[in-house]
Design a protein around this motif. Structure first.
Motif, PDB file in Angstrom:
ATOM      1  N   ALA A 193      -2.568   4.708  -0.902  1.00 31.20           N
ATOM      2  CA  ALA A 193      -3.727   3.962  -0.489  1.00 31.20           C
ATOM      3  C   ALA A 193      -4.770   4.086  -1.527  1.00 31.20           C
ATOM      4  O   ALA A 193      -5.379   3.091  -2.015  1.00 31.20           O
ATOM      5  N   LYS A 241      -7.546  -0.160   2.404  1.00 23.92           N
ATOM      6  CA  LYS A 241      -7.516   0.865   1.316  1.00 23.92           C
ATOM      7  C   LYS A 241      -8.364   2.132   1.718  1.00 23.92           C
ATOM      8  O   LYS A 241      -8.027   3.295   1.777  1.00 23.92           O
ATOM      9  N   GLN A 264       0.849  -1.229  -0.132  1.00 22.00           N
ATOM     10  CA  GLN A 264       0.099   0.156  -0.194  1.00 22.00           C
ATOM     11  C   GLN A 264       0.817   1.351  -0.015  1.00 22.00           C
ATOM     12  O   GLN A 264       0.418   2.336   0.167  1.00 22.00           O
TER      13      GLN A 264
END
Length: 241
Positions: free
Chosen positions: A162, A135, A26
């Motif tokens: 993200a 996320k 991420q």
């Protein structure tokens, strides 16, 4: 079999000595926003990669760690005609670096708080749901409140990363085959102490195998965000070599 696609990258500095930077899950090439210019100032041409399914790099719901390593190796080969002098991988990026190192042949490989094994075989739908929830949660405000060691720029960079993260790509990796990819003798491991990913027992085994291990007490998993000066001090002998 079709060739692995190329990854997006950010470039800093010039010269014959190439440093490849590989971020964690991420994150993005921007995660190295403070480290990359420092390496460029030390005389490196720095290639900070967006890993597969991150940033502006290709997505692939059938991706594996070895497939990600193929993409890294091919991308680096397209950007330089010699092995990189230095490759640094953080967390998931370190796992991919370990899988790619034999083919990429960096002069020195550095692993930052990286896991070197993956169980594999996770339920794809469950992992996908977890990644999608993570996320959504990684907003600037969440990072500002939960990561006290992040600067405002760190929060901006990681929230933007993200937003660009593709959960399906890494759900595929988690659902796929597991494996074990270990650093070669002569590599450097920089770990948080304590570390969730490099236990004391593993650190001792790595040292016995000829891997240099530097502990940074009290560091967060993203070591250079919480302990930037200590992280750069651990790298200094590598940069000076």
């Amino acid at each position: 079999m079709p060739e692995a696609p190329l990854l997006h990258h950010l470039e800093y500095g010039t010269g014959d000595r190439v440093a490849v930077l590989m971020h964690g899950m991420q994150g993005s090439a921007e995660s190295w926003w403070r480290v990359a210019p420092r390496l460029a100032d030390s005389g490196y041409r720095v290639l900070a990669l967006d890993m597969p399914g991150h940033g502006e790099s290709p997505r692939d719901p059938q991706l594996t760690i070895d497939g990600a390593a193929d993409m890294v190796t091919r991308t680096v080969a397209s950007l330089t005609d010699r092995p990189p002098a230095l490759a640094i991988g953080f967390s998931m990026g370190g796992q991919v670096l370990a899988a790619a190192a034999e083919r990429m042949r960096p002069g020195r490989a550095v692993y930052v708080d990286s896991p070197f094994t993956a169980r594999g075989g996770w339920d794809r739908d469950e992992v996908l749901a977890d990644y999608e929830a993570s996320k959504r949660a990684r907003t600037y405000d969440y990072l500002r409140s939960s990561r006290q060691h992040y600067s405002d720029t760190d929060c901006e960079v990681e929230a933007r990363a993200a937003e660009r993260f593709d959960p399906a790509t890494w759900a595929g990796v988690s659902a796929g085959p597991g494996g074990r990819w270990m650093p070669a003798p002569g590599s450097l491991v920089i770990r948080a102490d304590p570390s969730e990913y490099v236990s004391d027992e593993l650190a001792a085994a790595l040292r016995a195998d000829g891997v240099e291990v530097v502990d940074i007490p009290g560091a967060a998993h993203s070591v250079w965000y919480s302990h930037y000066n200590e992280f750069m001090a651990a790298l200094e002998p590598v940069l000076a070599a």
